[in-house]
Enzyme design. Structure first.
Site, PDB file in Angstrom:
ATOM      1  N   SER A   1      50.620  33.601  38.304  1.00  0.00           N
ATOM      2  CA  SER A   1      51.273  33.625  37.004  1.00  0.00           C
ATOM      3  C   SER A   1      52.424  32.616  36.961  1.00  0.00           C
ATOM      4  CB  SER A   1      51.731  35.054  36.687  1.00  0.00           C
ATOM      5  OG  SER A   1      52.138  35.172  35.347  1.00  0.00           O
TER       6      SER A   1
ATOM      7  N   ASP B   1      42.584  36.856  29.555  1.00  0.00           N
ATOM      8  CA  ASP B   1      43.956  36.403  29.780  1.00  0.00           C
ATOM      9  C   ASP B   1      44.232  35.220  28.863  1.00  0.00           C
ATOM     10  OD1 ASP B   1      46.433  35.635  30.771  1.00  0.00           O
ATOM     11  OD2 ASP B   1      45.661  34.907  32.682  1.00  0.00           O
TER      12      ASP B   1
ATOM     13  N   HIS C   1      45.003  39.557  33.394  1.00  0.00           N
ATOM     14  CA  HIS C   1      45.940  38.612  33.986  1.00  0.00           C
ATOM     15  C   HIS C   1      46.540  39.135  35.290  1.00  0.00           C
ATOM     16  CE1 HIS C   1      49.134  35.582  34.146  1.00  0.00           C
ATOM     17  NE2 HIS C   1      49.989  36.567  34.317  1.00  0.00           N
TER      18      HIS C   1
END
Length: 318
Positions: free
Chosen positions: A157, A254, A284
């Site tokens: 991320s 995502d 995600h």
């Protein structure tokens, strides 16, 4: 593909707990909510050992937690990892259990770096921390129990953003040499006016939302103009040549999926070897939930990539 049943069950549990969206709460609450995800991670895998160390950063020492994997045949590279959390949340504790599983599955020595977070430290501070940590750890592989001269940079991320940015910095600044970059659901381009279909298709209802990403970018950047800087948005770099080979892992459900996959194609177009692997039906946050099928598949992809890149382990000096 539809949402994987495991991912759907996870979202149902969050709904039962009435977890508020990250963009609707203050930073302290967002950090508490992010830490709360640890409750869904399952038991911690034992590893051979865990040690704590420090590396110098631009504004002081940066803590690093080092995982020695359980006995594992094959290469033993040093993998430097940056946690996610929208640049504002997350820490080494959030990824402790996922990284235990990653170390054991791959045989890599994993060094988890604690960088400064926004909004207290905005761009470029966290990116400079990532580059400083990589630079300091580059020559410490053997000291930390890894094969000498190996260096893999990875992140998830926002940590994937920092990993990609640090690879650009290493290229632009003449080192250190990075053998491989592994980007897991990375944020690589601004959320504002994103042209990617995944930002529309998964704008809401999948935990990581368009509104949340807009909020995180707003807290990370000191001004909107900084979004165009390649160290903030690696996808926007005009030149991706001479970067390390990449493994890019994306989650189907995502908003960040398409920009990450486009980054892989940009690398390929500039002559960089890049493998793109999409985890069907995944959210995600799949990497933070090591018991999920998607997380196991991701570890398999990473292990296969490390074996393919490093081959058999190098003999150790006695």
């Amino acid at each position: 593909m539809s949402l994987h049943p495991e991912a759907a069950a996870f979202l149902d549990r969050l709904a039962e707990q009435r977890m508020p969206p990250f963009h609707q709460v203050g930073v302290p609450t967002a950090r508490e909510l992010m830490s709360g995800l640890r409750q869904a991670q399952g038991p911690a895998e034992p590893v051979q050992s865990i040690t704590e160390t420090y590396v110098p950063g631009p504004a002081g020492l940066l803590p690093v937690r080092v995982y020695q994997p359980a006995r594992h045949p094959g290469p033993r590279p040093l993998l430097v990892f940056f946690h996610g959390g929208g640049w504002i949340a997350g820490d080494v504790e959030l990824v402790d259990r996922p990284l235990r599983s990653l170390a054991n599955a791959t045989g890599a020595v994993v060094a988890s770096v604690e960088y400064r977070r926004a909004p207290e430290t905005r761009f470029p501070g966290p990116a400079e921390d990532a580059y400083a940590a990589i630079s300091a750890l580059a020559g410490r592989a053997e000291e930390l129990g890894a094969d000498d001269g190996t260096l893999v940079v990875a992140g998830e991320s926002a940590g994937g953003n920092l990993a990609a940015a640090a690879c650009l910095m290493a290229r632009d600044r003449g080192g250190p040499h990075i053998d491989l970059q592994i980007l897991i659901c990375p944020s690589l381009a601004p959320a504002e006016n994103s042209p990617f279909d995944s930002y529309r298709q998964y704008a809401s209802d999948y935990l990581n939302t368009r509104a949340t990403m807009l909020h995180f970018w707003d807290l990370y950047l000191p001004s909107p103009n900084e979004a165009a800087h390649p160290y903030a948005s690696p996808l926007l770099a005009t030149d991706h040549t001479l970067l390390p080979p990449a493994l890019i892992l994306t989650a189907e459900c995502d908003p960040l999926r398409d920009e990450a996959e486009e980054y892989g194609r940009r690398l390929q177009a500039d002559g960089v070897s890049a493998a793109i692997r999409r985890l069907d039906g995944a959210l995600h946050v799949f990497f933070l939930l090591p018991g999920l099928t998607a997380a196991r598949h991701a570890r398999d992809h990473i292990a296969h990539t490390l074996r393919g890149h490093f081959g058999t382990p190098r003999p150790r000096a006695r």
